[in-house]
Every structure is written in structure tokens, then in C-alpha cells.
Design an enzyme around this catalytic site. Structure first.
Site, PDB file in Angstrom:
ATOM      1  CD  GLU A 159     -63.163  21.214-156.324  1.00  0.00           C
ATOM      2  OE1 GLU A 159     -62.358  20.524-155.646  1.00  0.00           O
ATOM      3  OE2 GLU A 159     -63.805  22.155-155.847  1.00  0.00           O
ATOM      4  CB  CYS A 184     -60.369  26.201-152.689  1.00  0.00           C
ATOM      5  SG  CYS A 184     -59.211  25.266-153.677  1.00  0.00           S
ATOM      6  CB  CYS A 193     -60.594  23.557-156.866  1.00  0.00           C
ATOM      7  SG  CYS A 193     -59.686  22.349-155.910  1.00  0.00           S
ATOM      8  NE  ARG A 205     -69.059  -3.176-131.165  1.00  0.00           N
ATOM      9  CZ  ARG A 205     -69.284  -2.163-130.322  1.00  0.00           C
ATOM     10  NH1 ARG A 205     -68.376  -1.223-130.149  1.00  0.00           N
ATOM     11  NH2 ARG A 205     -70.425  -2.078-129.662  1.00  0.00           N
ATOM     12  CD  GLU A 223     -72.573   6.915-128.389  1.00  0.00           C
ATOM     13  OE1 GLU A 223     -73.211   6.034-127.798  1.00  0.00           O
ATOM     14  OE2 GLU A 223     -71.809   6.689-129.337  1.00  0.00           O
ATOM     15  CB  ALA A 261     -74.466  13.977-114.996  1.00  0.00           C
TER      16      ALA A 261
HETATM   17  C1  AOF Z   1     -62.286  22.533-152.702  1.00  0.00           C
HETATM   18  N1  AOF Z   1     -62.427  21.194-152.871  1.00  0.00           N
HETATM   19  O1  AOF Z   1     -62.371  19.108-152.078  1.00  0.00           O
HETATM   20  C2  AOF Z   1     -61.977  20.834-150.560  1.00  0.00           C
HETATM   21  C3  AOF Z   1     -61.866  22.242-150.395  1.00  0.00           C
HETATM   22  O2  AOF Z   1     -55.149  23.485-146.788  1.00  0.00           O
HETATM   23  P1  AOF Z   1     -55.752  23.393-148.151  1.00  0.00           P
HETATM   24  O3  AOF Z   1     -54.946  24.065-149.195  1.00  0.00           O
HETATM   25  O4  AOF Z   1     -56.137  21.982-148.510  1.00  0.00           O
HETATM   26  O5  AOF Z   1     -57.106  24.244-148.111  1.00  0.00           O
HETATM   27  C4  AOF Z   1     -58.128  23.950-147.182  1.00  0.00           C
HETATM   28  C5  AOF Z   1     -59.360  24.688-147.638  1.00  0.00           C
HETATM   29  O6  AOF Z   1     -59.750  24.221-148.920  1.00  0.00           O
HETATM   30  C6  AOF Z   1     -60.567  24.441-146.745  1.00  0.00           C
HETATM   31  O7  AOF Z   1     -60.602  25.331-145.647  1.00  0.00           O
HETATM   32  C7  AOF Z   1     -61.694  24.729-147.713  1.00  0.00           C
HETATM   33  O8  AOF Z   1     -61.818  26.117-147.892  1.00  0.00           O
HETATM   34  C8  AOF Z   1     -61.163  24.153-149.017  1.00  0.00           C
HETATM   35  N2  AOF Z   1     -61.569  22.759-149.188  1.00  0.00           N
HETATM   36  N3  AOF Z   1     -62.059  23.041-151.481  1.00  0.00           N
HETATM   37  O9  AOF Z   1     -62.353  23.276-153.687  1.00  0.00           O
HETATM   38  C9  AOF Z   1     -62.277  20.324-151.858  1.00  0.00           C
HETATM   39  N4  AOF Z   1     -61.826  19.978-149.519  1.00  0.00           N
HETATM   40 ZN    ZN Z   2     -59.618  23.152-153.891  1.00  0.00          ZN
END
Ligand code: AOF
Ligand code: ZN
Length: 377
Positions: free
Chosen positions: A64, A87, A96, A219, A307, A311
Site C-alpha cells: 500500500e 494490515c 497499512c 529455466r 516433483e 513412491a
Molecule cells: C498488507 N500489505 O503488502 C502485506 C501484508 O512483519 P510485518 O510487519 O511485515 O507483517 C507481516 C504481516 O503483514 C503478514 O502476516 C500479513 O498479515 C501482512 N502482510 N499486509 O497490508 C502487504 N504483505
Molecule cells: Zn501492511
């Protein structure tokens, strides 16, 4: 004036575009999911993207803030399309959700809620409390696919497992007397390399590593750096420094899942070659797979593509450790000389596992590719 139908069509179009952008860093964001954010605004001639970003390599910054930086003054009253709920926690970066509120966006469209307990619902709630219109639309299946590894890791504390098989129409996977059998066409092989790039690790048994001497890298031109960790099950210390998985370990990381009793000189050879060694628990003389997945998860591996060979594939299926199966059915196979030499796949077109459902059929060149997902309980 936009009608409700226009808004719905725009939402789908821009969320789909965000999901495509999120794939760019799939497998490259560590324990963070690869999330994409598009900021969209009507500047007089219909909605246009005024800012876009994907979670950075390694997982930070999140998507963000750089998207908002790019949008600048246009962020005010824009709609944000984010593939995951923004987040809500103060981690290594501020929340964010708050950054989007401060930038003045008026509406947010997301595909799924974030299962991270620091976020789960709180990101959406913070934004709703700030008067932002929240819209979760049905991009769920596609979003879950892009973030499959992250979602399995966050909710179940284990990696997501994809089993990939290349079989003939009657379910043969290889030949005992000829080693590597050409089953898939070039287009299928390219797709396999793309799938490798999208996983954190790729796993084979020592039988396949010795018979085929594969290098298991991606590749595709320009994507060589996206090769995942190569994991080999080798309880009997069979691989030597002549095998590509060992000799190229400095360039393309390899982890051997072996026995704690493996000879010291063999372990020293692995160390000298730059190979990581993981002493595994065993079960009936084989690597204990659930515990291995736990160990890989503890090392930050969120998705594993299995891959081969037959087994190993069967063990993962028998132990119910597979989330998704990708089967490439070869159009023009070289058959083994005799039936006795044929190695049977644990599944065939006529005998797909009952606890999986077919969710996609694609054509790659002359090959058919099936994608099956484990049925939800
Ligand atoms: C977002 N935007 O692009 C991502 C998010 O260790 P931190 O502080 O970077 O937090 C990791 C957490 O942030 C992850 O578990 C998920 O909840 C969030 N990732 N959130 O708003 C993002 N990559
Ligand atoms: Zn975030």
C-alpha cells in the site's frame, strides 16, 4: 454517472488486475504474502490506475505505501483494490489500513480477510470506522491461489503442498530401465518451470535425483533467479558431488533431508558443497513427512512442490499431505520397452483420488493439464 453495474464490472476488472500483479512476487516475499494494491480514480474519462505496487522482495515494504506514493495527490477519494485485507498492526512498518485512511481514499475493495491474528478483521474495521466504504468481492478463489502458501502457513502452521506429476494417458510416470522418460511437451515443461518459480521449495526423492540427475531450477528466460530451494529426501546418503543438485548448490540452494546417522564424511562433503543438511525423524525407514513439513515451515518455507518420483508422490498422498495436484498428461509419450519396466503413477486419468476435485483443465501444446484441489471437509 456510474451505474451499479458499471461499478461491479470495474471492481472485478481492477481486482483481477491486482491479483495478476500479486503473482509477480509470488514465492519471493518470505513469510509475508505477495499482495498487490491498485489505486483507481476517475480523472474525467473513466476510472484509471493512479498508483500500483506489490509487496517488495523479501516482504517489505507492504504494497500500500508505495502505491500511495505513486498516486500522490490523486490518492484522495480514490478506490483501493487490495488483494488482502490491509494490515492493522504496528510491525516493522505502520499499519497499512491507517496509511490508506490518512491518504484519504474513499472506498476499498479486497478479495480476502487476512488470517494473521494481528489483522484478522481489524484492518477492515479500522477503515470502516474512518468512514471508508468496504467492499469484499468474490475474488476469493483466485486470491487464495496466489496466497496459498501464506494462508496454509498462517492458519495451519505448515507449508502448502502441490504434487506435480507428468504421466502418459494410461498412467505411466517413468521407465525402470531408461531413467528419465520424455512424457511432457515443451509447453508443459515451461509451465512446470513457472510453477517451480511460484513455490518456496521443490522436493524429490533420492531415486529421482539419481536416476534423472535433474537440476530442478526455473529455466524460463529472465526467471533463472526465481529457482526455489531444492529439497532431496536422502536417508541412505546416496547423492554424491557429481549430481547436479549437489554440484550446483552454491548457485541454487539445496537442502538434503537425511538421517542423523549419515556418515560424517558425507555430511562434510555436503557442507563443503554448500548444501544444507536437515537431520530428519524417520517412520518405517522413510523420512517422516509431517515432521519434515514442520521443519521446512520453521525455516520459513510456505509452499512446497513435490516433483517425484512415484513412491514419494504416493507417500504424500497416502499421508493426506497434498493440497493441490497438477497432472500433465503427455500427448506423445515414449513408452517403456516392456510393462515390467513401466513405473506406474499413483494416479491416472481413470483413477483420480476421491478426496480431490477437478477444478481446472488446460491445454499446453499437445498435453492436457489437470488441476485438482483437496475437497473441503
Ligand atoms: C498488507 N500489505 O503488502 C502485506 C501484508 O512483519 P510485518 O510487519 O511485515 O507483517 C507481516 C504481516 O503483514 C503478514 O502476516 C500479513 O498479515 C501482512 N502482510 N499486509 O497490508 C502487504 N504483505
Ligand atoms: Zn501492511
Amino acid at each position: 454517472m456510474n451505474t451499479a453495474g458499471d461499478t461491479q464490472a470495474h471492481d472485478k476488472r481492477f481486482l483481477d488486475a491486482a491479483l495478476r500483479l500479486a503473482r509477480k512476487h509470488q514465492g519471493l516475499t518470505g513469510t509475508n504474502p505477495s499482495v498487490a494494491c491498485l489505486l483507481v480514480k476517475d480523472l474525467g474519462h473513466g476510472p484509471v490506475v493512479v498508483g500500483s505496487a506489490v509487496t517488495a522482495l523479501g516482504g517489505r515494504p507492504h504494497a500500500e505505501p508505495p502505491a500511495l506514493d505513486e498516486a500522490g495527490v490523486h490518492a484522495k477519494n480514490a478506490t483501493a483494490y487490495v488483494t488482502l485485507e490491509p494490515c492493522a498492526h504496528h510491525g516493522k512498518t505502520p499499519p497499512c489500513a491507517q496509511t490508506l485512511i490518512d491518504a484519504g481514499i474513499s472506498r476499498i475493495v479486497t478479495a480476502i480477510a487476512d488470517p494473521d491474528e494481528r489483522v484478522n478483521g481489524k484492518g477492515h474495521q479500522m477503515m470502516a470506522d474512518a468512514g471508508i466504504e468496504i467492499c469484499q468481492i468474490d475474488g476469493g478463489a483466485a486470491a487464495r491461489r496466489v496466497m496459498a502458501g501464506y494462508l496454509a502457513a498462517r492458519s495451519e502452521k505448515r507449508p502448502f503442498v502441490t504434487l506435480k506429476l507428468a504421466i502418459t494417458p494410461d498412467g505411466i510416470i517413468g521407465s525402470r530401465n531408461r531413467g528419465n522418460m520424455k512424457i511432457s511437451c515443451t509447453a508443459s515443461n515451461r509451465q512446470t518451470h513457472l510453477s517451480r518459480a511460484r513455490h518456496d521449495a521443490i522436493l524429490v526423492g533420492s531415486g529421482t535425483a539419481i536416476a534423472d540427475d535433474p537440476n530442478l531450477t526455473c529455466r524460463l528466460p529472465g526467471m533463472e533467479t526465481r529457482s526455489p530451494l531444492r529439497v532431496v529426501l536422502d536417508l541412505k546418503a546416496r547423492l554424491t558431488r557429481e549430481h547436479q543438485l549437489i554440484s550446483q548448490a552454491i548457485q541454487f540452494p539445496t537442502l538434503i533431508a537425511g538421517s542423523a546417522d549419515a556418515p560424517a564424511e558425507w555430511q562434510a562433503m555436503l557442507r563443503m558443497s554448500g548444501v544444507q543438511f536437515l537431520a530428519c525423524e524417520t517412520q518405517d525407514g522413510q523420512v517422516a513427512l509431517p515432521e519434515l513439513l514442520d521443519d521446512l515451515y520453521a525455516r520459513g518455507i510456505q509452499s512446497v512442490m513435490v516433483e517425484g518420483g512415484a513412491a514419494v508422490a504416493k507417500s504424500f498422498l497416502d499421508e493426506d499431505l497434498v493440497d493441490e495436484i497438477i497432472v500433465h498428461v503427455g500427448g506423445d509419450p515414449e513408452y517403456p520397452e516392456t510393462d515390467i519396466c513401466a513405473v506406474k503413477s499413483p494416479l491416472s486419468m481413470q483413477n483420480l483420488p476421491a478426496n480431490f476435485e477437478l477444478c481446472q483443465t488446460l491445454q499446453f501444446g499437445v498435453d492436457q493439464s489437470l488441476r485438482l484441489q483437496r475437497k473441503k471437509n
